[in-house]
Scaffold this motif. Structure first.
Motif, PDB file in Angstrom:
ATOM      1  N   ALA A 191       3.249   8.292   1.832  1.00 27.85           N
ATOM      2  CA  ALA A 191       2.045   8.400   2.649  1.00 27.85           C
ATOM      3  C   ALA A 191       2.108   9.575   3.621  1.00 27.85           C
ATOM      4  O   ALA A 191       3.085   9.746   4.347  1.00 27.85           O
ATOM      5  CB  ALA A 191       1.818   7.104   3.412  1.00 27.85           C
ATOM      6  N   ASN A 192       1.040  10.373   3.604  1.00 27.56           N
ATOM      7  CA  ASN A 192       0.826  11.422   4.593  1.00 27.56           C
ATOM      8  C   ASN A 192      -0.456  11.169   5.380  1.00 27.56           C
ATOM      9  O   ASN A 192      -0.503  11.346   6.585  1.00 27.56           O
ATOM     10  CB  ASN A 192       0.756  12.793   3.924  1.00 27.56           C
ATOM     11  CG  ASN A 192       2.081  13.251   3.369  1.00 27.56           C
ATOM     12  OD1 ASN A 192       3.069  13.291   4.092  1.00 27.56           O
ATOM     13  ND2 ASN A 192       2.134  13.580   2.085  1.00 27.56           N
ATOM     14  N   VAL A 193      -1.499  10.786   4.647  1.00 26.22           N
ATOM     15  CA  VAL A 193      -2.788  10.488   5.260  1.00 26.22           C
ATOM     16  C   VAL A 193      -3.177   9.062   4.894  1.00 26.22           C
ATOM     17  O   VAL A 193      -3.151   8.697   3.722  1.00 26.22           O
ATOM     18  CB  VAL A 193      -3.876  11.467   4.769  1.00 26.22           C
ATOM     19  CG1 VAL A 193      -5.232  11.099   5.361  1.00 26.22           C
ATOM     20  CG2 VAL A 193      -3.515  12.907   5.129  1.00 26.22           C
ATOM     21  N   GLY A 194      -3.524   8.258   5.877  1.00 26.69           N
ATOM     22  CA  GLY A 194      -3.950   6.883   5.612  1.00 26.69           C
ATOM     23  C   GLY A 194      -2.815   5.890   5.751  1.00 26.69           C
ATOM     24  O   GLY A 194      -1.641   6.205   5.526  1.00 26.69           O
ATOM     25  N   ASN A 195      -3.161   4.685   6.142  1.00 31.05           N
ATOM     26  CA  ASN A 195      -2.173   3.629   6.325  1.00 31.05           C
ATOM     27  C   ASN A 195      -1.598   3.177   4.985  1.00 31.05           C
ATOM     28  O   ASN A 195      -2.150   3.454   3.925  1.00 31.05           O
ATOM     29  CB  ASN A 195      -2.822   2.433   7.029  1.00 31.05           C
ATOM     30  CG  ASN A 195      -3.270   2.771   8.443  1.00 31.05           C
ATOM     31  OD1 ASN A 195      -2.597   3.521   9.149  1.00 31.05           O
ATOM     32  ND2 ASN A 195      -4.404   2.227   8.856  1.00 31.05           N
ATOM     33  N   ILE A 196      -0.488   2.463   5.067  1.00 31.43           N
ATOM     34  CA  ILE A 196       0.125   1.892   3.865  1.00 31.43           C
ATOM     35  C   ILE A 196      -0.508   0.534   3.623  1.00 31.43           C
ATOM     36  O   ILE A 196      -0.178  -0.451   4.293  1.00 31.43           O
ATOM     37  CB  ILE A 196       1.652   1.779   4.028  1.00 31.43           C
ATOM     38  CG1 ILE A 196       2.268   3.155   4.296  1.00 31.43           C
ATOM     39  CG2 ILE A 196       2.274   1.158   2.787  1.00 31.43           C
ATOM     40  CD1 ILE A 196       3.741   3.101   4.682  1.00 31.43           C
ATOM     41  N   ASN A 197      -1.444   0.493   2.711  1.00 32.97           N
ATOM     42  CA  ASN A 197      -2.114  -0.756   2.377  1.00 32.97           C
ATOM     43  C   ASN A 197      -2.696  -0.661   0.979  1.00 32.97           C
ATOM     44  O   ASN A 197      -2.668   0.408   0.351  1.00 32.97           O
ATOM     45  CB  ASN A 197      -3.187  -1.110   3.408  1.00 32.97           C
ATOM     46  CG  ASN A 197      -4.224  -0.023   3.579  1.00 32.97           C
ATOM     47  OD1 ASN A 197      -4.663   0.592   2.602  1.00 32.97           O
ATOM     48  ND2 ASN A 197      -4.639   0.222   4.818  1.00 32.97           N
ATOM     49  N   LEU A 198      -3.236  -1.746   0.490  1.00 36.72           N
ATOM     50  CA  LEU A 198      -3.726  -1.810  -0.881  1.00 36.72           C
ATOM     51  C   LEU A 198      -4.903  -0.871  -1.109  1.00 36.72           C
ATOM     52  O   LEU A 198      -5.014  -0.249  -2.172  1.00 36.72           O
ATOM     53  CB  LEU A 198      -4.116  -3.253  -1.218  1.00 36.72           C
ATOM     54  CG  LEU A 198      -4.257  -3.607  -2.700  1.00 36.72           C
ATOM     55  CD1 LEU A 198      -2.956  -3.334  -3.454  1.00 36.72           C
ATOM     56  CD2 LEU A 198      -4.665  -5.063  -2.859  1.00 36.72           C
ATOM     57  N   ALA A 199      -5.792  -0.744  -0.121  1.00 42.65           N
ATOM     58  CA  ALA A 199      -6.979   0.097  -0.276  1.00 42.65           C
ATOM     59  C   ALA A 199      -6.627   1.571  -0.456  1.00 42.65           C
ATOM     60  O   ALA A 199      -7.385   2.324  -1.076  1.00 42.65           O
ATOM     61  CB  ALA A 199      -7.904  -0.078   0.931  1.00 42.65           C
TER      62      ALA A 199
ATOM     63  N   PHE B 267      -2.907  -2.233 -12.062  1.00 41.62           N
ATOM     64  CA  PHE B 267      -1.904  -2.874 -11.229  1.00 41.62           C
ATOM     65  C   PHE B 267      -1.723  -2.006  -9.986  1.00 41.62           C
ATOM     66  O   PHE B 267      -1.497  -0.799 -10.093  1.00 41.62           O
ATOM     67  CB  PHE B 267      -0.568  -3.005 -11.962  1.00 41.62           C
ATOM     68  CG  PHE B 267      -0.624  -3.858 -13.199  1.00 41.62           C
ATOM     69  CD1 PHE B 267      -0.362  -5.224 -13.147  1.00 41.62           C
ATOM     70  CD2 PHE B 267      -0.947  -3.301 -14.428  1.00 41.62           C
ATOM     71  CE1 PHE B 267      -0.409  -6.011 -14.289  1.00 41.62           C
ATOM     72  CE2 PHE B 267      -1.003  -4.079 -15.580  1.00 41.62           C
ATOM     73  CZ  PHE B 267      -0.736  -5.435 -15.503  1.00 41.62           C
ATOM     74  N   HIS B 268      -1.830  -2.612  -8.805  1.00 37.65           N
ATOM     75  CA  HIS B 268      -1.619  -1.912  -7.539  1.00 37.65           C
ATOM     76  C   HIS B 268      -0.697  -2.738  -6.657  1.00 37.65           C
ATOM     77  O   HIS B 268      -0.751  -3.976  -6.671  1.00 37.65           O
ATOM     78  CB  HIS B 268      -2.943  -1.704  -6.791  1.00 37.65           C
ATOM     79  CG  HIS B 268      -3.837  -0.670  -7.361  1.00 37.65           C
ATOM     80  ND1 HIS B 268      -4.937  -0.975  -8.131  1.00 37.65           N
ATOM     81  CD2 HIS B 268      -3.801   0.682  -7.290  1.00 37.65           C
ATOM     82  CE1 HIS B 268      -5.559   0.142  -8.501  1.00 37.65           C
ATOM     83  NE2 HIS B 268      -4.885   1.160  -8.000  1.00 37.65           N
ATOM     84  N   ASP B 269       0.113  -2.059  -5.856  1.00 39.96           N
ATOM     85  CA  ASP B 269       1.007  -2.750  -4.945  1.00 39.96           C
ATOM     86  C   ASP B 269       1.387  -1.780  -3.828  1.00 39.96           C
ATOM     87  O   ASP B 269       1.861  -0.673  -4.099  1.00 39.96           O
ATOM     88  CB  ASP B 269       2.268  -3.203  -5.703  1.00 39.96           C
ATOM     89  CG  ASP B 269       3.163  -4.126  -4.879  1.00 39.96           C
ATOM     90  OD1 ASP B 269       2.850  -4.378  -3.702  1.00 39.96           O
ATOM     91  OD2 ASP B 269       4.183  -4.583  -5.421  1.00 39.96           O
ATOM     92  N   PRO B 270       1.187  -2.143  -2.553  1.00 38.23           N
ATOM     93  CA  PRO B 270       1.565  -1.248  -1.451  1.00 38.23           C
ATOM     94  C   PRO B 270       3.056  -1.284  -1.134  1.00 38.23           C
ATOM     95  O   PRO B 270       3.513  -0.590  -0.229  1.00 38.23           O
ATOM     96  CB  PRO B 270       0.744  -1.783  -0.278  1.00 38.23           C
ATOM     97  CG  PRO B 270       0.561  -3.232  -0.579  1.00 38.23           C
ATOM     98  CD  PRO B 270       0.463  -3.334  -2.080  1.00 38.23           C
ATOM     99  N   GLU B 271       3.822  -2.073  -1.881  1.00 34.35           N
ATOM    100  CA  GLU B 271       5.268  -2.163  -1.661  1.00 34.35           C
ATOM    101  C   GLU B 271       6.011  -1.091  -2.472  1.00 34.35           C
ATOM    102  O   GLU B 271       5.477  -0.545  -3.437  1.00 34.35           O
ATOM    103  CB  GLU B 271       5.763  -3.554  -2.067  1.00 34.35           C
ATOM    104  CG  GLU B 271       5.118  -4.694  -1.292  1.00 34.35           C
ATOM    105  CD  GLU B 271       5.392  -4.608   0.192  1.00 34.35           C
ATOM    106  OE1 GLU B 271       6.536  -4.232   0.565  1.00 34.35           O
ATOM    107  OE2 GLU B 271       4.478  -4.905   0.973  1.00 34.35           O
TER     108      GLU B 271
END
Length: 269
Positions: free
Chosen positions: A81-89, A49-53
């Motif tokens: 988040a420190n490195v990388g955008n907030i997204n599912l990947a 289960f993954h969720d960027p929220e």
């Protein structure tokens, strides 16, 4: 920084209690609101289960917290988040196949400017964490035989972790479903529950459980977390540079290596 949660047990066990406590730290009692994920091993399969929220308000997290998925090994991560955008990947834990098994990895920390060696495994997102995972997988595939024993794996993993820790904060959980490897640079704690079982109360939400009513006398369940999740139990706090290899809820190998001192993600010694 992020927070980690892992479980190793000798019998299929649900993670509902610990997961409920951790999710509160994802935007309610803590700042880790940039996504979350959890992986439950079911034999050779992995239920993900993954969720960027934010997990504190995620309907998917609420669903998982109430779903008694039984697993001997599980890994969970809540992200700041420190490195990388907030997204599912970019949402942990990450999964790759090696030697016919699903390997799951979650990382807490930051390695500024980390560059992985080239190889079969490549990152999908743009986090240093996933790049490190791919680097680990490439080096394991290159240096160890398919039938490598846990002690061989542990030696290689500790060597790699020690090298990463020289470059930045490297707290991690890694599993192939049979064992669970944990390494601490800054913060990590664990607790092993076995008979006689008793009650426990979560720190972050008013939820209690009586494990005696949920277990059998033969059960052994160990939980590893960035910080203790309960307020009335004695957790074992890792030392800086300490590592443990878990299997069936027990520590089958452990040790300690020298790593730099970090405060607020910055190297101070």
């Amino acid at each position: 920084m992020c927070e980690l949660l892992g479980m190793s047990a000798n019998t299929p066990t649900d993670l509902c209690f610990s997961f409920t406590g951790l999710t509160r730290r994802g935007g309610e009692t803590g700042p880790h609101k940039d996504g979350w994920g959890v992986a439950f091993y079911e034999h050779k399969g992995v239920r993900l289960f993954h969720d960027p929220e934010p997990c504190a308000t995620s309907p998917i997290a609420e669903f998982v917290a109430q779903l008694p998925i039984k697993s001997k090994t599980a890994i969970c991560h809540i992200r700041q988040a420190n490195v990388g955008n907030i997204n599912l990947a970019n949402t942990h834990p990450f999964v790759r196949e090696l030697w016919g098994l699903n390997w799951v990895f979650a990382h807490n920390g930051q390695l500024p400017g980390f560059s992985a060696n080239s190889g079969l495994y490549e990152a999908i997102g743009d986090t240093d964490s996933e790049a490190m995972f791919c680097d680990i997988m490439n080096q394991l595939r290159h240096t160890l035989p398919r039938d490598a024993m846990p002690d061989q794996l542990a030696h290689t993993l500790v060597t790699l972790a020690e090298g990463y820790a020289q470059q930045g904060v490297f707290n991690c959980l890694l599993s192939n479903g049979d064992w669970l490897f944990s390494f601490c640079t800054t913060k990590m704690a664990s607790i092993t529950r076995r008979a006689p079982f008793g009650p426990a109360v979560l720190k972050d939400v008013e939820v209690a459980v009586d494990f005696a009513a949920e277990t059998t006398p033969n059960d052994i369940v160990s939980v590893i977390a960035t910080e203790p999740l309960t307020s009335d139990e004695a957790w074992d706090v890792y030392q800086r540079g300490e590592w443990k290899l878990w299997q069936q809820g027990e520590v089958i190998a452990c040790g300690k290596v020298d790593v730099p001192v970090y405060e607020n993600g910055q190297r101070v010694g």
